[in-house]
Design a protein around this motif. Structure first.
Motif, mmCIF file in Angstrom:
data_model
loop_
_atom_site.group_PDB
_atom_site.id
_atom_site.type_symbol
_atom_site.label_atom_id
_atom_site.label_comp_id
_atom_site.label_asym_id
_atom_site.label_seq_id
_atom_site.Cartn_x
_atom_site.Cartn_y
_atom_site.Cartn_z
ATOM 1 N N THR A 64 16.255 11.596 -30.301
ATOM 2 C CA THR A 64 16.926 10.300 -30.134
ATOM 3 C C THR A 64 16.888 9.828 -28.678
ATOM 4 O O THR A 64 17.116 8.655 -28.404
ATOM 5 N N VAL A 65 16.608 10.757 -27.759
ATOM 6 C CA VAL A 65 16.600 10.379 -26.340
ATOM 7 C C VAL A 65 15.390 9.490 -26.016
ATOM 8 O O VAL A 65 15.510 8.529 -25.245
ATOM 9 N N TYR A 66 14.232 9.774 -26.645
ATOM 10 C CA TYR A 66 13.013 9.033 -26.283
ATOM 11 C C TYR A 66 13.085 7.537 -26.628
ATOM 12 O O TYR A 66 12.782 6.704 -25.769
ATOM 13 N N PRO A 67 13.493 7.157 -27.859
ATOM 14 C CA PRO A 67 13.637 5.715 -28.110
ATOM 15 C C PRO A 67 14.720 5.071 -27.248
ATOM 16 O O PRO A 67 14.598 3.905 -26.863
ATOM 17 N N ALA A 68 15.769 5.850 -26.924
ATOM 18 C CA ALA A 68 16.829 5.298 -26.060
ATOM 19 C C ALA A 68 16.267 4.980 -24.668
ATOM 20 O O ALA A 68 16.611 3.959 -24.061
ATOM 21 N N LEU A 69 15.385 5.853 -24.177
ATOM 22 C CA LEU A 69 14.769 5.607 -22.862
ATOM 23 C C LEU A 69 13.947 4.317 -22.894
ATOM 24 O O LEU A 69 13.998 3.506 -21.959
ATOM 25 N N ARG A 70 13.188 4.134 -23.970
ATOM 26 C CA ARG A 70 12.366 2.908 -24.076
ATOM 27 C C ARG A 70 13.251 1.665 -24.214
ATOM 28 O O ARG A 70 12.920 0.605 -23.701
ATOM 29 N N ARG A 71 14.368 1.824 -24.933
ATOM 30 C CA ARG A 71 15.288 0.687 -25.095
ATOM 31 C C ARG A 71 15.893 0.294 -23.746
ATOM 32 O O ARG A 71 15.964 -0.882 -23.394
ATOM 33 N N LEU A 72 16.279 1.301 -22.964
ATOM 34 C CA LEU A 72 16.857 1.038 -21.638
ATOM 35 C C LEU A 72 15.806 0.459 -20.691
ATOM 36 O O LEU A 72 16.119 -0.379 -19.844
ATOM 37 N N GLU A 73 14.576 0.889 -20.863
ATOM 38 C CA GLU A 73 13.492 0.348 -20.039
ATOM 39 C C GLU A 73 13.249 -1.126 -20.391
ATOM 40 O O GLU A 73 13.073 -1.964 -19.507
ATOM 41 N N ARG A 74 13.258 -1.430 -21.702
ATOM 42 C CA ARG A 74 13.045 -2.818 -22.138
ATOM 43 C C ARG A 74 14.180 -3.707 -21.631
ATOM 44 O O ARG A 74 13.970 -4.879 -21.323
ATOM 45 N N ALA A 75 15.364 -3.145 -21.512
ATOM 46 C CA ALA A 75 16.512 -3.909 -21.001
ATOM 47 C C ALA A 75 16.525 -3.960 -19.476
ATOM 48 O O ALA A 75 17.476 -4.474 -18.877
ATOM 49 N N ALA A 76 15.485 -3.395 -18.843
ATOM 50 C CA ALA A 76 15.331 -3.392 -17.380
ATOM 51 C C ALA A 76 16.411 -2.568 -16.675
ATOM 52 O O ALA A 76 16.660 -2.762 -15.489
ATOM 53 N N LEU A 77 17.058 -1.644 -17.399
ATOM 54 C CA LEU A 77 18.040 -0.768 -16.767
ATOM 55 C C LEU A 77 17.356 0.480 -16.201
ATOM 56 O O LEU A 77 17.913 1.158 -15.336
ATOM 57 N N LEU A 78 16.169 0.779 -16.720
ATOM 58 C CA LEU A 78 15.337 1.868 -16.207
ATOM 59 C C LEU A 78 13.938 1.333 -15.969
ATOM 60 O O LEU A 78 13.513 0.394 -16.632
ATOM 61 N N SER A 79 13.223 1.976 -15.028
ATOM 62 C CA SER A 79 11.785 1.703 -14.944
ATOM 63 C C SER A 79 11.073 3.016 -15.249
ATOM 64 O O SER A 79 11.488 4.081 -14.777
ATOM 65 N N GLY A 80 10.043 2.919 -16.077
ATOM 66 C CA GLY A 80 9.313 4.125 -16.484
ATOM 67 C C GLY A 80 7.873 4.055 -16.030
ATOM 68 O O GLY A 80 7.287 2.970 -15.999
ATOM 69 N N ALA A 81 7.310 5.200 -15.660
ATOM 70 C CA ALA A 81 5.908 5.241 -15.238
ATOM 71 C C ALA A 81 5.380 6.653 -15.420
ATOM 72 O O ALA A 81 6.145 7.622 -15.336
ATOM 73 N N TRP A 82 4.077 6.762 -15.696
ATOM 74 C CA TRP A 82 3.447 8.070 -15.810
ATOM 75 C C TRP A 82 3.171 8.609 -14.418
ATOM 76 O O TRP A 82 2.562 7.925 -13.594
#
Lengths: 113, 225
Positions: free
Chosen positions: A46-64
């Protein structure tokens, strides 16, 4: 702790463990378990979709990025994420104060005065 | 059986259950795979044998029927945003491009055009402009989270599908109803043929995006096998 009890607060918990620096998915899961003393019994998936949701909301930035010699997707708290975390903390303190007041065992009627 | 086998099977089942933009989907699945490999390594360091570690990591992760819908929600949101943005840009863009083409060469002479062609031309313009504005509304609604994201995605899919079919149908009927004028236009204006090709490609792109959005927005319970 029941997963249902945690689910509504998962976003805030993730923001909190990212407050001290970027982490990748499994490191976030480890940090959640370490901070809760192992009490958080949430499916780790459940953590992985939550990370993407927070990224889409611009609360997190994700990068490889390369972490420990392997390519990992790491997440960093954004400025909006820090504001959201501060707001969630404040709301949680209010909520806890209200719940404490209501749930406190009532004193027997004879002790009222 | 190799030590990563249960992990590989679980990730493959998860991947089969997901629909949405390819790059994002692959990135999400790869991230899950990395996380499960990390969990297996951690359990192995803790003393479990590799098979037991892999089985425990998969149990911790949760069943596909529980996790996939949460991941699909994200993919649906991103597909909806893309489809709405494509519709917002492509529909009015095609109207403007064809307007440039009309103005650049020999124009149709009103007497040579069948009335149905004029009606179809107007229908195409109105559909494209209304469709573009509706796409803009959906993009804004998605960003501001005014409505559930799955609804935005489903509406974007419907808009792309219906709008694309109406525009393409009107364009075909418009040209078939006035074949002489259409042939003369192709013969005298070198921009017309490339414009037809670009319009055809855009139609296919819009229909594909519409189909993907509708598929991404569909609720389904995936199997764990």
């Amino acid at each position: 702790m029941r997963p249902d009890a945690v689910r509504g607060h998962l976003d805030g918990l993730i923001l909190a463990v990212l407050e001290d620096g970027p982490r990748h998915g499994y490191a976030i899961i480890e940090a959640l378990q370490a901070r809760s003393g192992g009490a958080l019994d949430l499916p780790t998936g459940t953590v992985y979709p939550a990370l993407r949701r927070l990224e889409r909301a611009a609360l997190l930035s994700g990068a490889w990025n390369t972490v420990g010699g392997r390519e990992r997707r790491t997440y960093t708290l954004t400025r909006a994420g820090r504001h959201a975390l501060a707001r969630q903390r404040s709301e949680w303190h209010e909520f806890r104060a209200v719940m404490d007041a209501v749930l406190r065992p009532a004193r027997p009627a004879g002790e009222a005065s | 059986m190799t030590r990563k086998c249960p992990v590989g099977q679980h990730v493959a089942a998860l991947e089969r259950a997901l629909h949405g933009p390819g790059r994002v989907r692959r990135s999400m699945v790869r991230e899950v795979r990395d996380g499960l490999d990390d969990a297996v390594d951690a359990y192995c360091r803790g003393g479990l044998d590799p098979d037991a570690a892999a089985a425990q990591a998969v149990r911790d992760f949760g069943p596909v029927h529980e996790i996939a819908p949460q991941m699909q929600e994200e993919l649906a949101a991103r597909q909806g945003r893309r489809t709405a943005a494509l519709v917002m840009v492509a529909f009015p863009g095609l109207v403007i491009a064809w307007d440039v083409v009309w103005r650049s060469g020999t124009a149709w002479h009103p007497g040579e055009i069948a009335p149905v062609s004029l009606v179809m031309a107007r229908l195409e313009d109105v559909t494209a402009i209304v469709g573009g504005l509706a796409g803009l509304v959906l993009v804004v609604a998605g960003f501001l989270r005014l409505v559930p994201q799955r609804l935005v995605t489903a509406l974007a899919g419907l808009l792309a599908g219906v709008g694309g079919l109406v525009c393409a149908g009107a364009a075909v009927l418009m040209n078939v109803a006035s074949p002489t004028s259409s042939a003369s236009l192709v013969a005298t204006n070198p921009l017309v043929l490339p414009a037809f090709v670009v319009s055809g490609v855009m139609f296919l792109a819009i229909m594909r995006a519409g189909f993907r959005a509708l598929r991404a927005a569909r609720r389904r319970v995936p199997s764990d096998e």
